[in-house]
Design a protein around this motif. Sequence first.
Motif, PDB file in Angstrom:
ATOM      1  N   THR A  81       1.505  42.569  15.112  1.00 37.90           N
ATOM      2  CA  THR A  81       2.532  42.914  14.128  1.00 37.90           C
ATOM      3  C   THR A  81       2.085  42.700  12.689  1.00 37.90           C
ATOM      4  O   THR A  81       1.235  41.852  12.410  1.00 37.90           O
ATOM      5  N   ASP A  82       2.709  43.459  11.804  1.00 32.15           N
ATOM      6  CA  ASP A  82       2.529  43.232  10.364  1.00 32.15           C
ATOM      7  C   ASP A  82       3.613  42.289   9.834  1.00 32.15           C
ATOM      8  O   ASP A  82       3.628  41.957   8.671  1.00 32.15           O
ATOM      9  N   ALA A  87       5.971  46.018  15.365  1.00 33.15           N
ATOM     10  CA  ALA A  87       5.346  45.076  16.300  1.00 33.15           C
ATOM     11  C   ALA A  87       5.144  45.767  17.643  1.00 33.15           C
ATOM     12  O   ALA A  87       5.949  46.612  18.057  1.00 33.15           O
ATOM     13  N   TYR A  88       4.060  45.398  18.291  1.00 28.33           N
ATOM     14  CA  TYR A  88       3.748  45.905  19.632  1.00 28.33           C
ATOM     15  C   TYR A  88       3.580  44.707  20.561  1.00 28.33           C
ATOM     16  O   TYR A  88       2.758  43.828  20.301  1.00 28.33           O
ATOM     17  N   LEU A  89       4.367  44.669  21.616  1.00 28.92           N
ATOM     18  CA  LEU A  89       4.336  43.572  22.575  1.00 28.92           C
ATOM     19  C   LEU A  89       3.234  43.823  23.602  1.00 28.92           C
ATOM     20  O   LEU A  89       3.164  44.909  24.185  1.00 28.92           O
ATOM     21  N   ALA A  90       2.389  42.824  23.824  1.00 29.46           N
ATOM     22  CA  ALA A  90       1.248  42.998  24.721  1.00 29.46           C
ATOM     23  C   ALA A  90       0.985  41.738  25.536  1.00 29.46           C
ATOM     24  O   ALA A  90       1.416  40.641  25.172  1.00 29.46           O
ATOM     25  N   HIS A 114      12.368  35.297  17.201  1.00 29.15           N
ATOM     26  CA  HIS A 114      11.417  34.693  16.268  1.00 29.15           C
ATOM     27  C   HIS A 114      11.671  35.192  14.846  1.00 29.15           C
ATOM     28  O   HIS A 114      11.833  36.395  14.617  1.00 29.15           O
ATOM     29  N   PRO A 115      11.706  34.290  13.860  1.00 26.48           N
ATOM     30  CA  PRO A 115      12.010  34.689  12.475  1.00 26.48           C
ATOM     31  C   PRO A 115      11.076  35.759  11.898  1.00 26.48           C
ATOM     32  O   PRO A 115      11.517  36.608  11.124  1.00 26.48           O
ATOM     33  N   ASP A 116       9.814  35.744  12.276  1.00 26.98           N
ATOM     34  CA  ASP A 116       8.864  36.726  11.743  1.00 26.98           C
ATOM     35  C   ASP A 116       9.056  38.123  12.311  1.00 26.98           C
ATOM     36  O   ASP A 116       8.439  39.080  11.843  1.00 26.98           O
ATOM     37  N   LEU A 117       9.915  38.240  13.326  1.00 30.82           N
ATOM     38  CA  LEU A 117      10.118  39.534  13.973  1.00 30.82           C
ATOM     39  C   LEU A 117      11.516  40.097  13.715  1.00 30.82           C
ATOM     40  O   LEU A 117      11.932  41.039  14.386  1.00 30.82           O
ATOM     41  N   GLN A 118      12.201  39.538  12.741  1.00 32.23           N
ATOM     42  CA  GLN A 118      13.541  40.020  12.402  1.00 32.23           C
ATOM     43  C   GLN A 118      13.442  41.156  11.381  1.00 32.23           C
ATOM     44  O   GLN A 118      12.605  41.123  10.493  1.00 32.23           O
ATOM     45  N   GLY A 119      14.282  42.163  11.519  1.00 35.18           N
ATOM     46  CA  GLY A 119      14.347  43.260  10.561  1.00 35.18           C
ATOM     47  C   GLY A 119      13.240  44.290  10.691  1.00 35.18           C
ATOM     48  O   GLY A 119      13.067  45.116   9.793  1.00 35.18           O
TER      49      GLY A 119
END
Length: 158
Positions: A81-82, A87-90, A114-119
């Motif tokens: 993810t950036d 994001a790409y789940l792997a 997870h906070p980094d994956l919100q929005g």
Amino acid sequence: MSHSRIVVSQSGLITGGKMSDYRISTDFAQMDLDVIHGFVSQSYWAKGIPRDLLARAMRNSLCFGLFDGGNNQIGFARMITDRATFAYLADVFILESHRGKGLGKRLMQAIVDHPDLQGLRRMMLATRDAHALYALYGFTPIPNPEILMQSWNPAVYG
């Protein structure tokens, strides 16, 4: 389906829900490369991946480790993810001896919370056999798959 909120501490430990015998961490130093490579290198999606290549992929991803009460790694997932738009789940797995306990659901809940994956605008994954699990967390089939393309080298690991 209602899921309890999972919280990430500054140390990377994720708590919440009813996982008293298990914990989830995003602390890269806690990841057990032997366990992760042992599973992923035998998987249908990355069979034969070299250990050093997987380690590099992990270093450049947001990793989630699932550990039992003895601090043994029993599950894993990583988000490529950036941390802003995509994001790409792997490489998602739970060791066979720990399946059937709802741990895949707890791991997925920790990931989507997870906070980094919100929005993020889009999260994607590919699966051959776990559609029902991922659907619980908002993943759906792509309605117009013709917009996607790939450059694929299935023999890249030999």
